[in-house]
Design an enzyme around this catalytic site. Structure first.
Site, PDB file in Angstrom:
ATOM      1  N   ASP A  39     -15.184  15.672  29.223  1.00 20.59           N
ATOM      2  CA  ASP A  39     -15.033  14.653  30.272  1.00 20.59           C
ATOM      3  C   ASP A  39     -14.308  15.250  31.464  1.00 20.59           C
ATOM      4  O   ASP A  39     -13.328  15.986  31.294  1.00 20.59           O
ATOM      5  CB  ASP A  39     -14.182  13.470  29.763  1.00 20.59           C
ATOM      6  CG  ASP A  39     -14.918  12.614  28.750  1.00 20.59           C
ATOM      7  OD1 ASP A  39     -16.161  12.629  28.758  1.00 20.59           O
ATOM      8  OD2 ASP A  39     -14.237  11.940  27.961  1.00 20.59           O
TER       9      ASP A  39
ATOM     10  N   ARG B 295     -14.169  17.906  14.848  1.00 20.20           N
ATOM     11  CA  ARG B 295     -13.053  18.006  15.787  1.00 20.20           C
ATOM     12  C   ARG B 295     -12.965  19.425  16.368  1.00 20.20           C
ATOM     13  O   ARG B 295     -13.401  20.389  15.764  1.00 20.20           O
ATOM     14  CB  ARG B 295     -11.750  17.596  15.116  1.00 20.20           C
ATOM     15  CG  ARG B 295     -11.805  16.116  14.703  1.00 20.20           C
ATOM     16  CD  ARG B 295     -10.473  15.608  14.232  1.00 20.20           C
ATOM     17  NE  ARG B 295      -9.446  15.671  15.254  1.00 20.20           N
ATOM     18  CZ  ARG B 295      -9.315  14.763  16.226  1.00 20.20           C
ATOM     19  NH1 ARG B 295     -10.164  13.756  16.330  1.00 20.20           N
ATOM     20  NH2 ARG B 295      -8.345  14.869  17.100  1.00 20.20           N
TER      21      ARG B 295
ATOM     22  N   ARG C  31      -3.065  17.378  25.550  1.00 20.42           N
ATOM     23  CA  ARG C  31      -1.771  17.358  26.258  1.00 20.42           C
ATOM     24  C   ARG C  31      -0.674  16.782  25.362  1.00 20.42           C
ATOM     25  O   ARG C  31       0.495  17.106  25.520  1.00 20.42           O
ATOM     26  CB  ARG C  31      -1.889  16.545  27.561  1.00 20.42           C
ATOM     27  CG  ARG C  31      -0.637  16.659  28.439  1.00 20.42           C
ATOM     28  CD  ARG C  31      -0.849  16.182  29.861  1.00 20.42           C
ATOM     29  NE  ARG C  31       0.347  16.373  30.672  1.00 20.42           N
ATOM     30  CZ  ARG C  31       1.097  15.386  31.161  1.00 20.42           C
ATOM     31  NH1 ARG C  31       0.774  14.123  30.955  1.00 20.42           N
ATOM     32  NH2 ARG C  31       2.162  15.663  31.886  1.00 20.42           N
ATOM     33  N   ARG C  32      -1.052  15.931  24.414  1.00 20.32           N
ATOM     34  CA  ARG C  32      -0.057  15.409  23.476  1.00 20.32           C
ATOM     35  C   ARG C  32       0.284  16.425  22.387  1.00 20.32           C
ATOM     36  O   ARG C  32       1.060  16.136  21.486  1.00 20.32           O
ATOM     37  CB  ARG C  32      -0.555  14.107  22.830  1.00 20.32           C
ATOM     38  CG  ARG C  32      -0.799  12.972  23.806  1.00 20.32           C
ATOM     39  CD  ARG C  32      -0.883  11.612  23.110  1.00 20.32           C
ATOM     40  NE  ARG C  32      -1.823  11.565  22.005  1.00 20.32           N
ATOM     41  CZ  ARG C  32      -3.121  11.323  22.127  1.00 20.32           C
ATOM     42  NH1 ARG C  32      -3.637  11.097  23.318  1.00 20.32           N
ATOM     43  NH2 ARG C  32      -3.905  11.306  21.067  1.00 20.32           N
TER      44      ARG C  32
ATOM     45  N   ASP D 237     -12.502  15.414  21.839  1.00 21.88           N
ATOM     46  CA  ASP D 237     -13.242  15.894  23.006  1.00 21.88           C
ATOM     47  C   ASP D 237     -12.263  16.645  23.887  1.00 21.88           C
ATOM     48  O   ASP D 237     -11.089  16.764  23.555  1.00 21.88           O
ATOM     49  CB  ASP D 237     -13.894  14.727  23.761  1.00 21.88           C
ATOM     50  CG  ASP D 237     -12.877  13.822  24.429  1.00 21.88           C
ATOM     51  OD1 ASP D 237     -11.664  14.022  24.241  1.00 21.88           O
ATOM     52  OD2 ASP D 237     -13.295  12.906  25.156  1.00 21.88           O
TER      53      ASP D 237
ATOM     54  N   SER E 118      -5.651  14.130  23.948  1.00 28.80           N
ATOM     55  CA  SER E 118      -4.866  14.513  22.768  1.00 28.80           C
ATOM     56  C   SER E 118      -4.346  15.947  22.892  1.00 28.80           C
ATOM     57  O   SER E 118      -3.301  16.278  22.336  1.00 28.80           O
ATOM     58  CB  SER E 118      -5.722  14.358  21.513  1.00 28.80           C
ATOM     59  OG  SER E 118      -6.951  15.033  21.684  1.00 28.80           O
TER      60      SER E 118
ATOM     61  N   ASP F 265     -10.671  16.654  27.706  1.00 28.95           N
ATOM     62  CA  ASP F 265     -10.514  15.780  28.873  1.00 28.95           C
ATOM     63  C   ASP F 265      -9.910  16.563  30.032  1.00 28.95           C
ATOM     64  O   ASP F 265      -8.741  16.932  29.980  1.00 28.95           O
ATOM     65  CB  ASP F 265      -9.582  14.608  28.532  1.00 28.95           C
ATOM     66  CG  ASP F 265     -10.098  13.772  27.376  1.00 28.95           C
ATOM     67  OD1 ASP F 265     -11.167  13.183  27.512  1.00 28.95           O
ATOM     68  OD2 ASP F 265      -9.424  13.734  26.320  1.00 28.95           O
TER      69      ASP F 265
ATOM     70  N   LYS G  36       0.831  -1.208   0.000  1.00 32.15           N
ATOM     71  CA  LYS G  36       0.000   0.000   0.000  1.00 32.15           C
ATOM     72  C   LYS G  36       0.863   1.254   0.000  1.00 32.15           C
ATOM     73  O   LYS G  36       0.532   2.240  -0.659  1.00 32.15           O
ATOM     74  CB  LYS G  36      -0.936  -0.027   1.200  1.00 32.15           C
ATOM     75  CG  LYS G  36      -1.953  -1.164   1.073  1.00 32.15           C
ATOM     76  CD  LYS G  36      -3.182  -0.917   1.897  1.00 32.15           C
ATOM     77  CE  LYS G  36      -4.292  -1.877   1.502  1.00 32.15           C
ATOM     78  NZ  LYS G  36      -3.894  -3.306   1.616  1.00 32.15           N
TER      79      LYS G  36
ATOM     80  N   ASN H  71      -0.490   3.645  26.057  1.00 27.80           N
ATOM     81  CA  ASN H  71      -0.901   3.109  27.358  1.00 27.80           C
ATOM     82  C   ASN H  71      -0.811   1.590  27.381  1.00 27.80           C
ATOM     83  O   ASN H  71      -0.346   0.996  28.337  1.00 27.80           O
ATOM     84  CB  ASN H  71      -2.341   3.523  27.677  1.00 27.80           C
ATOM     85  CG  ASN H  71      -2.441   4.987  28.060  1.00 27.80           C
ATOM     86  OD1 ASN H  71      -1.430   5.662  28.220  1.00 27.80           O
ATOM     87  ND2 ASN H  71      -3.655   5.468  28.202  1.00 27.80           N
TER      88      ASN H  71
HETATM   89  N1  DCP Z   1      -7.752   5.848  27.038  1.00 30.11           N
HETATM   90  C1  DCP Z   1      -7.210   4.558  26.965  1.00 30.11           C
HETATM   91  N2  DCP Z   1      -7.945   3.537  26.452  1.00 30.11           N
HETATM   92  C2  DCP Z   1      -9.204   3.752  26.007  1.00 30.11           C
HETATM   93  C3  DCP Z   1      -9.764   5.038  26.063  1.00 30.11           C
HETATM   94  C4  DCP Z   1      -9.008   6.070  26.583  1.00 30.11           C
HETATM   95  O1  DCP Z   1      -6.068   4.362  27.364  1.00 30.11           O
HETATM   96  N3  DCP Z   1      -9.909   2.733  25.508  1.00 30.11           N
HETATM   97  C5  DCP Z   1      -6.940   6.949  27.562  1.00 30.11           C
HETATM   98  C6  DCP Z   1      -5.927   7.392  26.541  1.00 30.11           C
HETATM   99  C7  DCP Z   1      -6.554   8.581  25.922  1.00 30.11           C
HETATM  100  C8  DCP Z   1      -7.296   9.196  27.083  1.00 30.11           C
HETATM  101  O2  DCP Z   1      -7.746   8.077  27.859  1.00 30.11           O
HETATM  102  O3  DCP Z   1      -5.589   9.454  25.390  1.00 30.11           O
HETATM  103  C9  DCP Z   1      -8.445  10.087  26.685  1.00 30.11           C
HETATM  104  O4  DCP Z   1      -9.365   9.367  25.881  1.00 30.11           O
HETATM  105  P1  DCP Z   1     -10.024  10.007  24.596  1.00 30.11           P
HETATM  106  O5  DCP Z   1     -10.977   8.998  24.070  1.00 30.11           O
HETATM  107  O6  DCP Z   1     -10.574  11.347  24.916  1.00 30.11           O
HETATM  108  O7  DCP Z   1      -8.822  10.069  23.536  1.00 30.11           O
HETATM  109  P2  DCP Z   1      -7.818  11.237  23.128  1.00 30.11           P
HETATM  110  O8  DCP Z   1      -8.024  12.445  23.979  1.00 30.11           O
HETATM  111  O9  DCP Z   1      -6.462  10.638  23.118  1.00 30.11           O
HETATM  112  O10 DCP Z   1      -8.189  11.569  21.628  1.00 30.11           O
HETATM  113  P3  DCP Z   1      -9.393  12.487  21.092  1.00 30.11           P
HETATM  114  O11 DCP Z   1      -8.784  13.693  20.483  1.00 30.11           O
HETATM  115  O12 DCP Z   1     -10.094  11.654  20.078  1.00 30.11           O
HETATM  116  O13 DCP Z   1     -10.285  12.804  22.261  1.00 30.11           O
HETATM  117 MG    MG Z   2      -9.877  13.244  24.286  1.00 27.66          MG
HETATM  118 MN    MN Z   3     -12.274  11.793  26.457  1.00 26.12          MN
END
Ligand code: DCP
Ligand code: MG
Ligand code: MN
Length: 350
Positions: A265, A148, A181-182, A189, A179, A191, A72, A288
């Site tokens: 959240d 988003r 904080r990353r 969303d 995301s 958090d 791909k 994680n």
């Molecule tokens: N998390 C995890 N496993 C899951 C869901 C969440 O380890 N099944 C942890 C890691 C995520 C954090 O919780 O980074 C927050 O969850 P989100 O679903 O809000 O994901 P993100 O903030 O990383 O991405 P987005 O921009 O889609 O909200």
């Molecule tokens: Mg999130």
């Molecule tokens: Mn979340």
């Protein structure tokens, strides 16, 4: 590191990465976990390359890239397209499934069930399906909740919550995780990690959160509550929707005001668990998973409350005892104890 290269403009594989990301998003939407992870790993590998990967053979030499993905990558590099992606987009059969999977809180089982019942559109669901309250919010605000949130809006939403929290209790500390904080440019969303000095359990924070929620609801900032899917987390989490107040933003080009509903959240974290909670709530989920796996290889256990040792396991690795808490307070210490180099939040994309 991946994060540093990521930030560097002009990665020679940007286009390939972009197309593979669309494919990963597709597999994520249809709940194909295995392929989603494979694509995300390949993307992370490509982000670390300094030269453009153009052939299957080159791609195969890289870590986490198997034959199919390598083909791909070559297809994208040579044709600037990916047939599988275009096919996925046009699959008529997939359209209602993808539509339904886009509803907040709806998984594969529920979506398939609706399709089996003959439903194809959101109007079908509204008229004929027995929707839960969460699902109704998800259907009524389908477009908003699938848009988003730009980083600047996350910050503006954060400021509103911060101001209200100061009025409730000046000792409350709020950190935006996930995301954001990353370092993401946009988030699905927002958090919030909520903590306070000298707290030992999430229960110590509950009164403050309840008051904060009451205020933000009165201010028309919080516009919906969503029931948590896991009853056990009920006490330490709050899920809902919010909108940016009129004074702060949300204006259209013609000066009319339309606020987009956003998912929000709150996670209540006692100070003694802050390190583990930051680690968990910053993610991403794949990072994680690899940290938890590492802990388990070292005979320990990592969750959002802490790192534990001497966890007793019975048959099928079933947990017998919780084990002894090794570290919960300090994020960096958890890396140290696990023997891994510290990774800044923006380096935790995989
Ligand atoms: N998390 C995890 N496993 C899951 C869901 C969440 O380890 N099944 C942890 C890691 C995520 C954090 O919780 O980074 C927050 O969850 P989100 O679903 O809000 O994901 P993100 O903030 O990383 O991405 P987005 O921009 O889609 O909200
Ligand atoms: Mg999130
Ligand atoms: Mn979340």
């Amino acid at each position: 590191t991946a994060g540093a290269k990521d930030a560097k403009a002009g990665n020679p594989n940007v286009r390939t990465i972009e197309v593979l990301q669309l494919m990963a998003d597709y597999y994520d939407r249809v709940n194909d976990q295995w392929r989603t992870i494979a694509y995300r790993k390949a993307i992370s590998t490509l982000k670390r390359q300094d030269t453009k990967v153009t052939t299957e053979e080159e791609a195969l030499l890289l870590p986490s890239i198997g034959q199919r993905l390598a083909q791909k990558i070559e297809e994208i590099a040579t044709t600037d397209r990916l047939q599988r992606l275009e096919y996925a987009r046009d699959e008529p059969m997939n359209k209602p499934l993808q539509l339904f999977l886009g509803i907040y809180g709806v998984g594969n089982r529920q979506a398939q069930q609706w399709i089996a019942q003959g439903f194809r559109t959101l109007d079908d669901l509204k008229a004929k399906a027995n929707l839960t309250r969460n699902q109704l919010v998800g259907v009524d605000h389908y477009d908003d909740l699938n848009t988003r949130i730009p980083r600047r809006e996350v910050e503006a939403l954060g400021a509103v919550v911060q101001m209200a929290a100061q009025k409730v209790d000046p000792q409350i500390r709020l950190i935006i995780g996930g995301s954001y904080r990353r370092g993401a440019e946009s988030s699905g969303d927002i958090d919030f990690i909520v903590t306070k000095p000298n707290t030992e359990s999430s229960g110590d924070l509950r009164p403050a959160l309840d008051e904060l929620v009451r205020r933000l609801e009165a201010d028309k900032f919080l516009v919906a509550r969503l029931a948590s899917s896991r009853a056990a987390s009920e006490g330490s989490k709050w899920h809902g929707c919010c909108v940016l107040p009129r004074l702060v933003g949300g204006f259209n080009d013609d000066d009319s005001y339309r606020a987009t509903w956003r998912r929000i959240d709150f996670l209540l974290v006692p100070e003694s668990e802050m390190g583990a909670a930051l680690l968990y709530f910053t993610g991403n989920d794949i990072f994680n998973r690899s940290m938890r796996l590492l802990a388990s290889k070292k005979g320990m256990r990592l969750n959002q409350r802490g790192l534990y040792k001497d966890v007793m396991r019975g048959p099928q690795r079933a947990k017998v005892t919780e084990g002894e808490l090794v570290e919960g307070r300090d994020e960096r210490r958890i890396f140290e104890i696990l023997g891994v180099k510290w990774r800044e939040p923006h380096e935790r994309w995989c």
